[in-house]
Design a protein around this motif. Structure first.
Motif, short mmCIF file in Angstrom:
data_model
loop_
_atom_site.label_atom_id
_atom_site.label_comp_id
_atom_site.label_asym_id
_atom_site.label_seq_id
_atom_site.Cartn_x
_atom_site.Cartn_y
_atom_site.Cartn_z
N ASP A 1 82.67 65.77 -10.53
CA ASP A 1 81.75 66.89 -10.40
C ASP A 1 81.02 67.03 -11.72
O ASP A 1 81.57 67.55 -12.68
CB ASP A 1 82.51 68.18 -10.06
N ASN A 2 79.80 66.51 -11.78
CA ASN A 2 79.08 66.41 -13.05
C ASN A 2 79.94 65.72 -14.09
O ASN A 2 80.13 66.20 -15.20
CB ASN A 2 78.65 67.80 -13.55
N GLY A 3 80.45 64.57 -13.73
CA GLY A 3 81.36 63.83 -14.60
C GLY A 3 82.74 63.75 -13.96
O GLY A 3 83.00 64.32 -12.90
N ARG B 1 68.58 59.00 -17.80
CA ARG B 1 67.95 59.40 -16.55
C ARG B 1 66.56 58.77 -16.48
O ARG B 1 65.78 58.86 -17.44
CB ARG B 1 67.87 60.92 -16.48
N SER C 1 77.47 57.23 -20.36
CA SER C 1 76.38 57.68 -19.51
C SER C 1 75.19 56.74 -19.65
O SER C 1 75.16 55.87 -20.52
CB SER C 1 75.98 59.11 -19.87
N ARG D 1 80.87 69.34 -19.64
CA ARG D 1 80.63 67.93 -19.97
C ARG D 1 79.60 67.93 -21.08
O ARG D 1 78.44 68.24 -20.86
CB ARG D 1 80.12 67.14 -18.76
N ASN E 1 84.13 65.68 -17.63
CA ASN E 1 83.89 67.11 -17.46
C ASN E 1 85.21 67.80 -17.79
O ASN E 1 86.11 67.90 -16.95
CB ASN E 1 83.43 67.41 -16.04
N ASP F 1 81.26 61.28 -22.96
CA ASP F 1 80.13 61.72 -22.13
C ASP F 1 80.47 61.84 -20.66
O ASP F 1 79.90 62.67 -19.96
CB ASP F 1 78.98 60.71 -22.23
N THR G 1 79.91 57.50 -13.48
CA THR G 1 81.11 57.90 -12.73
C THR G 1 81.45 56.98 -11.57
O THR G 1 82.38 57.26 -10.82
CB THR G 1 80.94 59.32 -12.19
N GLU H 1 77.48 66.10 -24.04
CA GLU H 1 76.93 64.79 -24.37
C GLU H 1 76.74 64.67 -25.88
O GLU H 1 75.67 64.34 -26.36
CB GLU H 1 75.60 64.62 -23.63
N VAL I 1 72.83 60.52 -17.38
CA VAL I 1 73.64 60.68 -16.18
C VAL I 1 75.00 60.03 -16.44
O VAL I 1 75.06 58.88 -16.89
CB VAL I 1 72.97 60.00 -14.96
#
Length: 418
Positions: free
Chosen positions: A259-261, A116, A113, A294, A283, A280, A248, A296, A245
């Motif tokens: 979807d979120n990962g 952000r 990841s 997911r 998901n 990371d 992906t 981290e 983030v």
């Protein structure tokens, strides 16, 4: 089953990728293993970057997962400083730096990841720091050494750990957070308050229920932040820790479910049977919890990589760990086992001396232990894990009683003995 003629490619040379490569070799895979990372360093552990290494209490060599010659000794092709720019599932190839094409039989995505970014005016000024890589840590360490005043934007784990490091360097520190308490969304008010007290006791100013309107500066260098109420907090260095983030892009452009990962099942397999993901970026479906998560956390990367390796070889293995993470801030160390969906618990049971910073907190729902966090209290994670895993009701009075042996309670809970 895997054969010696096969090539397994691991994209991402962090903890999950390196541990997967190690597990492939120790698991008997004698085919070609190519471990590719875009950083110039060989695989290393990230937790020290916000803890001991940032504070200068451990040397750089100790963050690496293996000695320099280990990859050659185990016939693993480690390619660092090498960006993978595409995944061609039709041709079973990864594209390296937009030019080279490398064929694979199985591929594991451990792309991790990225921090952000703060989306406010002045966010691109010099002196604004993000922490993800060892080079970021080196820059931040130097900034703390030169700074008198440091502002941390974000009151999560990275924000609080870097605040502790900045205080250790002798800096005056202000932490800015949107919630009324640090770590509120993760821990809930009852336990989050202990971290607010910990940092205040160490001289950190907490500016909570607040946000950043802009980063102010002069000569292209940040000199402070303007809060949403208009107040300016001066700073020689600014650290932004407002989340990460998942990386992906490779999966998305290759048409994998994202979807979120990268969405994977309990075997770390994607919607393509020859493509896996871990760490990371993944998901993952947790059978114990009956949901995708997911996480981290260091432990997810540490343990998911080897499970992915087992499934790549053809040994069907489920990832069934109780979520775990740890943090070190000042003289306070903690371990957390379990998972508490936001707002899902109905009580918190404390065991030990909260005021002295030596305690265990249990998050409960309908008498069941969802998670436990031990602070400066050691040797209890297996018992907490067993209580969480059992899903059975436990007497809160016994949990709170230090004269009740936690290991004994765990063993007595149906399904709790390990």
């Amino acid at each position: 089953m895997a054969t010696a003629e096969q090539t397994f490619v691991i994209v991402g040379a962090g903890l999950a990728g390196a541990k997967a490569a190690e597990a492939l070799r120790t698991g008997g895979f004698d085919g070609r293993i190519v471990l590719i990372g875009d950083e110039t360093d060989r695989p290393y552990d990230r937790p020290p970057l916000s803890k001991a290494y940032l504070q200068g209490t451990t040397e750089r060599e100790k963050i690496y997962l293996h000695p320099a010659g280990w990859y050659t000794d185990h016939d693993i092709e480690l390619r660092v400083g090498t960006p993978v720019t595409a995944l061609d599932r039709t041709e079973h190839e990864v594209v390296i730096d937009g030019v080279e094409r490398l064929g694979y039989d199985k591929v594991l995505l451990t792309t991790g990841s990225s921090p952000r970014r703060l989306q406010v005016p002045g966010a691109d000024l010099g002196g604004v720091h993000y922490l993800r890589r060892v080079t970021d840590c080196e820059t931040m360490k130097a900034a703390f050494a030169a700074a008198d005043r440091v502002v941390i934007v974000g009151a999560g784990w990275i924000g609080l750990e870097t605040a502790a490091a900045a205080r250790a360097a002798g800096c005056a520190v202000t932490v800015v957070g949107r919630s009324k308490l640090p770590l509120l969304a993760v821990l809930g008010a009852e336990v989050a308050e202990t971290y607010a007290a910990l940092h205040r006791d160490h001289g950190v100013e907490l500016r909570l229920n607040s946000g950043v309107r802009e980063i102010v500066g002069e000569d292209n260098r940040a000199t402070g932040i303007r809060l949403t109420d208009g107040t300016v907090v001066e700073a020689d260095a600014i650290v932004v820790g407002v989340g990460i983030v998942p990386n992906t892009a490779l999966a998305e452009t290759a048409g994998l479910a994202v979807d979120n990962g990268i969405v994977v099942d309990e075997h770390l397999a994607t919607t393509d049977p020859d493509v896996f993901a871990a760490g990371d970026v993944a998901n993952t479906f947790y059978p114990l919890l009956g949901t995708h998560l997911r996480l981290e956390h260091w432990s997810a990367a540490l343990n998911q990589g080897p499970v992915a390796a087992e499934n790549m070889i053809g040994r069907v293995t489920a990832y069934d760990q109780v979520p775990y993470f740890f943090s070190d801030q000042y003289d306070s160390g903690m371990e957390y086992s379990g998972y508490v969906p936001h707002g899902s618990y109905d009580s918190v049971v404390f065991r030990g001396d909260v005021a002295a910073g030596e305690f265990i907190a249990f998050w409960m729902q309908d008498g069941r232990v969802l998670a436990g966090m031990n602070v400066n209290t050691w040797g209890v994670t297996d018992a907490i894990d067993a209580l969480v895993r059992s899903g059975e009701r436990v007497d809160p009075a016994k949990l709170a009683d230090p004269d009740e042996l936690l290991r004994y309670l765990a063993d007595r809970v149906p399904g709790g003995a390990r």
